[in-house]
Design a protein around this motif. Sequence first.
Motif, short mmCIF file in Angstrom:
data_model
loop_
_atom_site.label_atom_id
_atom_site.label_comp_id
_atom_site.label_asym_id
_atom_site.label_seq_id
_atom_site.Cartn_x
_atom_site.Cartn_y
_atom_site.Cartn_z
N ARG A 8 -24.68 46.31 -16.88
CA ARG A 8 -24.69 45.48 -15.67
C ARG A 8 -25.52 44.21 -15.83
O ARG A 8 -25.34 43.26 -15.06
CB ARG A 8 -25.28 46.29 -14.50
N LEU A 9 -26.44 44.19 -16.80
CA LEU A 9 -27.38 43.08 -16.91
C LEU A 9 -27.14 42.33 -18.22
O LEU A 9 -27.20 42.91 -19.29
CB LEU A 9 -28.82 43.61 -16.88
N PRO A 10 -26.91 41.02 -18.15
CA PRO A 10 -26.68 40.25 -19.38
C PRO A 10 -27.98 40.08 -20.18
O PRO A 10 -29.08 40.11 -19.62
CB PRO A 10 -26.18 38.91 -18.85
N ASP A 11 -27.84 39.90 -21.48
CA ASP A 11 -28.98 39.62 -22.36
C ASP A 11 -30.08 40.67 -22.21
O ASP A 11 -31.27 40.34 -22.11
CB ASP A 11 -29.54 38.22 -22.08
N THR A 12 -29.69 41.93 -22.18
CA THR A 12 -30.63 43.01 -21.96
C THR A 12 -30.87 43.78 -23.25
O THR A 12 -29.94 44.03 -24.03
CB THR A 12 -30.09 43.98 -20.89
N THR A 13 -32.11 44.15 -23.48
CA THR A 13 -32.48 44.98 -24.63
C THR A 13 -33.02 46.30 -24.13
O THR A 13 -33.86 46.33 -23.22
CB THR A 13 -33.55 44.28 -25.49
N LEU A 14 -32.56 47.40 -24.70
CA LEU A 14 -33.08 48.72 -24.36
C LEU A 14 -34.27 49.01 -25.27
O LEU A 14 -34.11 49.17 -26.48
CB LEU A 14 -31.98 49.77 -24.53
N LEU A 15 -35.46 49.05 -24.69
CA LEU A 15 -36.67 49.27 -25.47
C LEU A 15 -36.99 50.76 -25.54
O LEU A 15 -36.90 51.46 -24.53
CB LEU A 15 -37.86 48.53 -24.84
N PRO A 16 -37.40 51.26 -26.70
CA PRO A 16 -37.80 52.67 -26.78
C PRO A 16 -39.09 52.91 -26.01
O PRO A 16 -40.03 52.11 -26.09
CB PRO A 16 -38.01 52.90 -28.28
N ALA A 17 -39.13 54.00 -25.25
CA ALA A 17 -40.34 54.34 -24.52
C ALA A 17 -41.39 54.89 -25.48
O ALA A 17 -41.06 55.42 -26.54
CB ALA A 17 -40.03 55.37 -23.44
#
Length: 218
Positions: A8-17
């Motif tokens: 849903r969000l452009p230019d998004t990075t999933l960061l590891p917790a």
Amino acid sequence: QADALVSRLPDTTLLPAVDGAALSPELRARAFQPGLLNPRYPFELRPGEIGCFLSHRAAWSRLVASEAEAALIIEDDMALEAGFADALTLARRHVAQMGYIQFQTRPVTAPEVDRQGEAVLMQPLLTPLRTSAQLVSRQAAERLLSLTEPFDRPVDTFLQMHWHTGLRQGVISPSGVTDRAEVVGGSTIGAKKSLVERFAREWHRARYRAAVRRMSRG
């Protein structure tokens, strides 16, 4: 749930917790040092709370290292609904001046600063808890990083302390962000407690919150 947010969000990075339970005792002791600030936080931080704070510090570090002027930081168990686009437009309009703007998942009542559609921006005297979603400026991220190595309380509790951070947060409600933590399995931060432990924690929590209210209004 996290993949749905990324889509849903452009230019998004999933960061590891950061897994606080997987940290060595030495690393946990380096990050969490009780009794640094007033009012004193009355509890030891659980490993999950330490990991949560370190995860937000990692996101602030990512922002500072980037070329962006601000970043939307959203936790992985949130969902976006109607009204979020207006809330984000509203936050972007004010983030340079405020530094840190919450997208609250709970109702908030405070004097209105600005609005976009149904989304209302406020600046309460007592900053609400939660770090579900927030727009953070690069300057605010730099300041927060400098103030939280080490830290002595959970991240949302620390962020209430505008007299220490210099950041009186903006809050948007309704924000178009909803909490799906229970639907996707519940939080991993808390722990079960006995009845006596619950009563004791409530007593200490009430005293601490009263002190935060006094300092917020002072």
